[in-house]
Design an enzyme around this catalytic site. Sequence first.
Site, short mmCIF file in Angstrom:
data_model
loop_
_atom_site.label_atom_id
_atom_site.label_comp_id
_atom_site.label_asym_id
_atom_site.label_seq_id
_atom_site.Cartn_x
_atom_site.Cartn_y
_atom_site.Cartn_z
N ASP A 87 -3.50 -2.69 -5.58
CA ASP A 87 -3.10 -1.44 -4.93
C ASP A 87 -3.90 -1.27 -3.63
OD1 ASP A 87 -1.45 1.20 -5.67
OD2 ASP A 87 -3.37 1.85 -4.84
N TYR A 124 -4.76 7.15 1.93
CA TYR A 124 -3.44 6.91 2.50
C TYR A 124 -3.37 7.39 3.95
CZ TYR A 124 -1.68 5.77 -2.15
OH TYR A 124 -1.46 5.18 -3.36
N HIS A 166 1.77 -2.41 -12.81
CA HIS A 166 0.89 -2.11 -11.68
C HIS A 166 -0.59 -2.08 -12.07
CE1 HIS A 166 0.19 -0.77 -7.62
NE2 HIS A 166 -0.47 0.29 -8.04
#
Length: 416
Positions: A206, A339, A393
């Site tokens: 990730d 982010y 994930h």
Amino acid sequence: MFLPFSRYLAFALLSIHETVCTELGTSPFNLRPFSINLSSGVRTMLNKIKTTELPHFPEYPGVGSSFGIDLNTLKSLRKEWLTSFDWGKEQDSMNQFNHFEATIEDLTIHFIHEKSSDPDAIPLLLLHGWPGSFLEFLPVIDQLVQTATTSLGKSISFDVIVPSLPGFVFSSPPPANWTVHDTARVFNTLMTDVLGYSTFAVHGTDFGVGPGYALYDEFNKTTRAAHFVFLPFYPLKPDALQALNITLSPLEKFEEQEFIQWDSSGSGYFLEQSTKPNTLGLALYDTPVGQLAWIGEKFISWSDPHAGTGGSVLDSNEILRSVSLYYLTRSFISSLYIYAQNPHGFATEYTKAHTNAPMLFSAFKYNVAFWPPALAEKVGNLVLYRNHESGGHFPGLENPSALIEDLREIGTYWTT
């Protein structure tokens, strides 16, 4: 609570190292043991969970989880949180590992450091992403520090280092303009100057793949091997793959469709956190059930539908302890900023890393993004590519045995 002797010994040795360095005036990093103790906030958290009002019935019956977390799922998780979840037990299990803190570039960096008894063990840095934490790797640590063999029979063990990314749980929030390249620099300092390793390997998933790949690319004298399950390059859609004459197997076609589905209907969170992290963070800051809805939905929708069965430990309890850790450390807002701080964290142009160090890659069937071998070859010295029929994930939680086996293959290609 008593630590196993091997962990107690490692803990004691690092504590002695810290004391000696401090007395000699040679430790500017204030390396210190750390113990998790968040119990004082649990009662308040549970009271907030109890008093949070949820609708009695779904606003639009029949949509299930197609438009986000299902109301009944959220209610079930909330009930478990209130009736059977035991933070004290979870905290004790986390404290079975050796935790430390160090001060690097005015940031407090939290990390787990578990050492192998093998003096030739490879230092291995494991980097989590969002909405993960060091919890993602707890199921794999014990076996990685044990001596085993690679597929070619080479002996291998690791010294395992699992830091919390800046702004996540116990690592302090970084400055507003902080990037994954800054994190890579700090983690290189952690590995070399704080812990004394001249070379090491890195694993990333990730958003942890951002600093992981930056270490592989930019700190190539010290980072001498890398293993990834994600890449900091945006995956290609079928027409782009076809234009590159990349053909896919049936398993790869399934994985490509998982990415297409995420890209078309599962990436709204990415835009919100990239552009308005403060709005989202403040809205959910003091709402544990709200954080459960936001984070829990990702754990559920990004994982193998068989999560929690077989070798997978990604069950409802794992989700609750992850959300509890975020809430109790008040790190939800700062975790979102990774982010916004890295708007181009997943590049659209594929470039090759400036290194000859080996790169290994593992694909897992239900991950939200997919890179076939031909794409992985474009960004590093790909020496091994494995594709797994189970896991998603969060492979450290969903398919830990496969992740352990693949990480051990670093030993096959390790040179310094």
